[in-house]
Design an enzyme around this catalytic site. Structure first.
Site, mmCIF file in Angstrom:
data_model
loop_
_atom_site.group_PDB
_atom_site.id
_atom_site.type_symbol
_atom_site.label_atom_id
_atom_site.label_comp_id
_atom_site.label_asym_id
_atom_site.label_seq_id
_atom_site.Cartn_x
_atom_site.Cartn_y
_atom_site.Cartn_z
ATOM 1 N N GLU A 1 -11.203 17.572 -11.872
ATOM 2 C CA GLU A 1 -11.867 18.360 -12.919
ATOM 3 C C GLU A 1 -12.130 17.567 -14.195
ATOM 4 O OE1 GLU A 1 -8.766 18.676 -11.947
ATOM 5 O OE2 GLU A 1 -7.407 19.337 -13.540
ATOM 6 N N CYS B 1 -3.126 18.604 -7.965
ATOM 7 C CA CYS B 1 -1.867 18.105 -8.533
ATOM 8 C C CYS B 1 -0.688 18.959 -8.052
ATOM 9 C CB CYS B 1 -1.954 17.993 -10.040
ATOM 10 S SG CYS B 1 -0.890 16.674 -10.647
ATOM 11 N N HIS C 1 -6.745 14.668 -10.629
ATOM 12 C CA HIS C 1 -7.451 15.817 -11.208
ATOM 13 C C HIS C 1 -8.964 15.572 -11.209
ATOM 14 C CE1 HIS C 1 -3.962 17.862 -13.226
ATOM 15 N NE2 HIS C 1 -3.437 16.682 -12.963
HETATM 16 N N1 GLN Z 1 4.673 19.008 -12.140
HETATM 17 C C1 GLN Z 1 4.040 18.105 -11.228
HETATM 18 C C2 GLN Z 1 4.360 16.652 -11.564
HETATM 19 O O1 GLN Z 1 4.769 16.347 -12.649
HETATM 20 C C3 GLN Z 1 2.540 18.318 -11.184
HETATM 21 C C4 GLN Z 1 1.845 18.030 -12.482
HETATM 22 C C5 GLN Z 1 0.449 18.593 -12.558
HETATM 23 O O2 GLN Z 1 0.096 19.506 -11.829
HETATM 24 N N2 GLN Z 1 -0.360 18.091 -13.483
HETATM 25 O O3 GLN Z 1 4.208 15.794 -10.729
#
Ligand code: GLN
Length: 544
Positions: free
Chosen positions: A513, A385, A511
Site C-alpha cells: 500500500e 504484514c 506493505h
Molecule cells: N506486529 C508484527 C511485527 O512487528 C507486524 C507488523 C505490521 O503489521 N506492520 O512483525
C-alpha cells in the site's frame, strides 16, 4: 542571496482536518503539470521524533518511505498525487528539531550561549525549511505546517516562517492559509468571521497570508469573496474556494478552476511551462465515478473505528477500482468482533477479505478466524504484514495441526513459533525507528501467482515489522501447500506466501500500500480487486 527554489507554506486556521495535506498535494500536482519539479514537506509540531511510536488512534497510519522513515500519513497523499517518492527529509517534527539543538548544545556548538527557542529552535526550523530543496534541487518546495494557527506548539514554526519570508521576500516565499467558511443553516448564510479571526491570529505572529483557501460546503458567492478579501487584506483573486469534493482526487481540478496555480505562479514570478494536461487524471476520476459494477472488500483490523489508521490501504483499494471498471466498497470489520461462531455471518457476503497490518495481540484471534474462513471458503484473500503472519499461523494451526502455534510476539515460548523475531531484533531495546523499515528487494519464484501479477521476478517493497516467517518451518509449509514465493535475496527471509489451488490467497510481509499511486496503481491491489470481482460474478451466476 535568495535561492532559485521557490517556497510555498501552507498553514491552517479555524479547525484541524480541513485538508491541508490534500491542498498541498493538489497544488503540487498542478505545479508539476505546469512543468515544475515540486517537493512537499510536512512539519509536525509534536515532540515525538517521528510517528513510529504513536498509536494509530492518535494520528492515523504511519507511512513508510523507501529510505525507511516512519512518517506522517500526509506523505502518502503526496506520493499518491505526485508519483514521486518521498524520504526521511520530507517529514520534520518538533522532536527532531529539539533533538538536533540539544545534541549541538551537548557538543558545545553554541559557544557558551544560552540556548533558547528564539533564535536556536527557530534557526534550526529555518535550516529545515531549505534542507530538502538543497538535497533535491526542486523548483518549488511546499511546506505544510501541521496543527492550527493559534496552537502553542506551532508558534516557533510561525516565527521561523515570519523571519524566512523577511529574508527571502514575497517573490520567493508565499503563504497560503487554509480556513473554513461555515454555512449557518439558521441564518442561511456563509460566515466569514472564523476566517477573519484566524487571519488575525496569523497577523499576531507577523504573517500576512498571500492566498486564502476557503474550505466550504457551498460555493463562495462574489460578495463573500470580496468581504473576505477586504477584511483579510488579500486580493480578491487570491480568495480561493475549496468546496467539498466527491473524491480527494477531484481537488486538483477544482483548484485549477479557481486558478490557484495561476495565482501562485504569478506571485512567485513563474511562467507556466505547460498547459494543464489532466487527461490521465480526468480518465481516472471519470472511471472512479462511473463504474460498471462494484465489489465489497472486508477490511479486517483492530483500529477500524479510525479509518485513517488504514489510509494507504483504503486509498490503494479505491485507486484499483478504475482499472477494473468497478467501485471498491470497503466494509470496515473490527477483528475483535469476529468469533468462530459468527464468522460466517460477518464475512460470507464479502467479495474479498483483507487482513490488515497491526501490532499486539488484541483482536488477533479474530484475524485468525477471518483467514480461516477465507482459506476454507475460497474467498479472495490478501494479508498484509501482520495479516500475512496471521495467515501463516492459521495454516500452521489448522492445516499442519501444529500444537501451540503462534508468533513469539504473542507467546514468547510457543512450542511452534512459526513467526519469530529476527536475530538482529533480539537485542533491540529501543522502540523508535528500530524495526525492519523501508525498501528491501524480494525475488519472486518463477511460475508463482505473484510473478504473474507483478510481471517480474525482482521487486522492491517497503517494510515495517520486527517479526518474520520462521524458516525452520519452510519445508513443512511448502509441502502442505502454502508456498513461500517471495524471498529476500540477501537474508533468505520469506516475504510472501501463496496457497496453491486457492482462487486468490496471498500474504505479504511487506506493505504494497505504500507504493500505490494514481498514475501507477499497484499490480497486487489491482489483481486482488480483479479476483474479488470475478468471484462476485461467479456467485451471481450460481444464484441465477
Ligand atoms: N506486529 C508484527 C511485527 O512487528 C507486524 C507488523 C505490521 O503489521 N506492520 O512483525
Amino acid at each position: 542571496m535568495p535561492r532559485p527554489t521557490k517556497y510555498v507554506f501552507v498553514t491552517g486556521g479555524v479547525t484541524s482536518s480541513l485538508g491541508k495535506g490534500i491542498l498541498a498535494a493538489s497544488l503540487a500536482k498542478l505545479l508539476q503539470l505546469r512543468g515544475y519539479s515540486v517537493t512537499i514537506q510536512k512539519l509536525d509540531p509534536y515532540l515525538n521524533i517521528d510517528p513510529g511510536t504513536l498509536n494509530p488512534y492518535e494520528h492515523g497510519e504511519c507511512y513508510v518511505t523507501d529510505d525507511g522513515a516512519e512518517t506522517d500519513l500526509d506523505l502518502g497523499h503526496y506520493e499518491r498525487f505526485l508519483n514521486v517518492p518521498t524520504s526521511q527529509a520530507n517529514n520534520v517534527t518538533t522532536g527532531k528539531i529539539y533533538e538536533t539543538v540539544i545534541r549541538k548544545e551537548r557538543m558545545g556548538e553554541y559557544g557558551g550561549k544560552t540556548v533558547q527557542v528564539i533564535p536556536h529552535i527557530t534557526d534550526e526550523i529555518k535550516r529545515n525549511f531549505t534542507l530538502i530543496s538543497e538535497e533535491q534541487h526542486c523548483d518549488v518546495l511546499i511546506s505544510e505546517i501541521g496543527g492550527t494557527v493559534g496552537d502553542i506548539e506551532s508558534l516557533p514554526y510561525l516565527e521561523a516562517l515570519r523571519q524566512f519570508r523577511y529574508d527571502y521576500g514575497e517573490a520567493h516565499c508565499l503563504v497560503i492559509h487554509l480556513t473554513l467558511v461555515p454555512y449557518l443553516k439558521a441564518a442561511g448564510e456563509l460566515k466569514t468571521k472564523p476566517t477573519q479571526h484566524s487571519v488575525k491570529s496569523l497577523l499576531q505572529s507577523g504573517i500576512q497570508p498571500d492566498i486564502l483557501v476557503c474550505r466550504s460546503e457551498h460555493k463562495l458567492p462574489q460578495d463573500v469573496r470580496t468581504k473576505i478579501a477586504r477584511f483579510c487584506n488579500v486580493a480578491v483573486d487570491s480568495v480561493i474556494e475549496n468546496i467539498n469534493a466527491p473524491s480527494i482526487y477531484d481537488v486538483p481540478f477544482l483548484l485549477a478552476k479557481e486558478q490557484l496555480d495561476m495565482v501562485v505562479m504569478r506571485r512567485l514570478r513563474l511562467n507556466a511551462k505547460n498547459d494543464l494536461d489532466f487527461s490521465y487524471w480526468k480518465n481516472f476520476s471519470t472511471a472512479l465515478k462511473n463504474p460498471s459494477d462494484e465489489v465489497t472488500i472486508g477490511l479486517v483490523g483492530k483500529y477500524v473505528e479510525l479509518h485513517d489508521a488504514y489510509l494507504s490501504i483504503s486509498e490503494s483499494l479505491s485507486i484499483s477500482g478504475p482499472g477494473n471498471d468497478v467501485k471498491v466498497n470497503i466494509e470496515w470489520i473490527h477483528s475483535e468482533d469476529i468469533t468462530q461462531e459468527n464468522v460466517k455471518r460477518v464475512l460470507s457476503h464479502l467479495d474479498g477479505i483483507l487482513v490488515a497490518p497491526g501490532f499486539g495481540y488484541r483482536g488477533f484471534e479474530g484475524k485468525i478466524n477471518a483467514v480461516r474462513y477465507a482459506r476454507e471458503q475460497n474467498i479472495p484473500f490478501l494479508g498484509i504484514c501482520l495479516g500475512m503472519q496471521a495467515a501463516v499461523i492459521e495454516f500452521g494451526r489448522n492445516v499442519l495441526n501444529l500444537e501451540d502455534c503462534n508468533s513469539t510476539e504473542f507467546k514468547e515460548d510457543a512450542e511452534n513459533p512459526v513467526i519469530s523475531l529476527m536475530e538482529e531484533q533480539k537485542d533491540v531495546t529501543q522502540l523508535g525507528g528500530t524495526m525492519r523499515l523501508g525498501a528491501y528487494a524480494c525475488k519472486l519464484s518463477k511460475g508463482s501467482r505473484l510473478e504473474e501479477i507483478y510481471g517480474a521476478t525482482q521487486i522492491e517493497e517497503r517494510h515495517r515489522h520486527r517479526y518474520e516467517f520462521n524458516n525452520a518451518f519452510k519445508e513443512a509449509f511448502k509441502e502442505a501447500g502454502m508456498l513461500p514465493t517471495g524471498i529476500n535475496p540477501k537474508n533468505k527471509l520469506v516475504e510472501t506466501v501463496e496457497i496453491k489451488g486457492h482462487r486468490f490467497f496471498i500474504g505479504t510481509q511487506f506493505h504494497p500500500e505504500y507504493k500505490c499511486t494514481v498514475e501507477k496503481p499497484h499490480p497486487l491491489f489491482g489483481a486482488f480487486v480483479k479476483s474479488a470481482h470475478s468471484y462476485k460474478l461467479e456467485k451471481e451466476k450460481v444464484k441465477a
